[in-house]
Design an enzyme around this catalytic site. Structure first.
Site, PDB file in Angstrom:
ATOM      1  CD  GLU A 106      85.611  23.029 -70.564  1.00 25.08           C
ATOM      2  OE1 GLU A 106      85.548  21.929 -70.010  1.00 25.08           O
ATOM      3  OE2 GLU A 106      85.421  24.109 -69.969  1.00 25.08           O
TER       4      GLU A 106
ATOM      5  CG  HIS B 190      82.405  26.137 -67.329  1.00 27.48           C
ATOM      6  ND1 HIS B 190      81.903  24.881 -67.107  1.00 27.48           N
ATOM      7  CD2 HIS B 190      82.150  26.843 -66.193  1.00 27.48           C
ATOM      8  CE1 HIS B 190      81.378  24.831 -65.893  1.00 27.48           C
ATOM      9  NE2 HIS B 190      81.504  26.013 -65.327  1.00 27.48           N
TER      10      HIS B 190
ATOM     11  CB  CYS C  91      81.698  22.265 -71.164  1.00 25.38           C
ATOM     12  SG  CYS C  91      81.798  23.906 -70.398  1.00 25.38           S
TER      13      CYS C  91
ATOM     14  CB  CYS D 215      80.496  20.706 -66.580  1.00 30.38           C
ATOM     15  SG  CYS D 215      79.952  22.041 -67.677  1.00 30.38           S
TER      16      CYS D 215
END
Length: 161
Positions: free
Chosen positions: A81, A79, A120, A117
């Protein structure tokens, strides 16, 4: 000409970063900013050296009709992040703000439900990031104090998985 406010300036940069994403579903870009200085950027894509979904021309989660936000273990991507945090030194993340922008990969439209999410969120908490600002419209955004994620421990309520 009207000058862009500072938050939308950083969100515009995050949105530009997301255009490097290699996901066929959603494009995300993140930047970490401390003391008005960009510390790191990240976008969602396969780990270095592995084939990206755009290169493969397919997404396993799409093929399996898995809704957004579910079964991340089947996703090839790291992801945005996480990639930004990986690229930054922890000392530069403590007290920083993470700006997050997302686009629909098929339409290019801004995602109105952009948020991190649960995995993250855990990384953001441990990195020492103070605030997450997510774009949810052309000039609209949400501001989340990371301390709220600590207090509202979503991992205690994952019995729906």
């Amino acid at each position: 000409m009207k000058r862009t406010d500072k938050i939308n300036y950083y969100l515009d940069i995050a949105e530009t970063v997301c255009k490097r994403s290699t996901c066929l579903r959603r494009l995300y870009g993140a930047i970490i900013v401390l003391n008005d200085e960009i510390i790191a950027t990240g976008y969602n894509g396969a780990p270095r050296g592995r084939a990206n979904c755009v290169d493969l021309g397919k997404c396993l989660r799409d093929e399996m009709h898995i809704p957004s936000g579910q079964r991340y273990e089947l996703c090839r991507s790291v992801h945005a992040e996480a990639n930004a945090i990986i690229s930054a030194a922890r000392k530069d993340c403590i007290g920083a703000t993470l700006y997050l922008a997302g686009l629909n990969a098929k339409t290019g439209e801004i995602l109105t439900d952009t948020t991190s999410c649960s995995m993250c969120r855990r990384m953001i908490i441990n990195a020492g990031i103070e605030k997450v600002i997510s774009r949810v419209g052309p000039d609209e955004y949400t501001i989340t104090e990371v301390s709220d994620w600590v207090k509202e421990d979503d991992s205690l309520y994952m019995d729906h998985i």
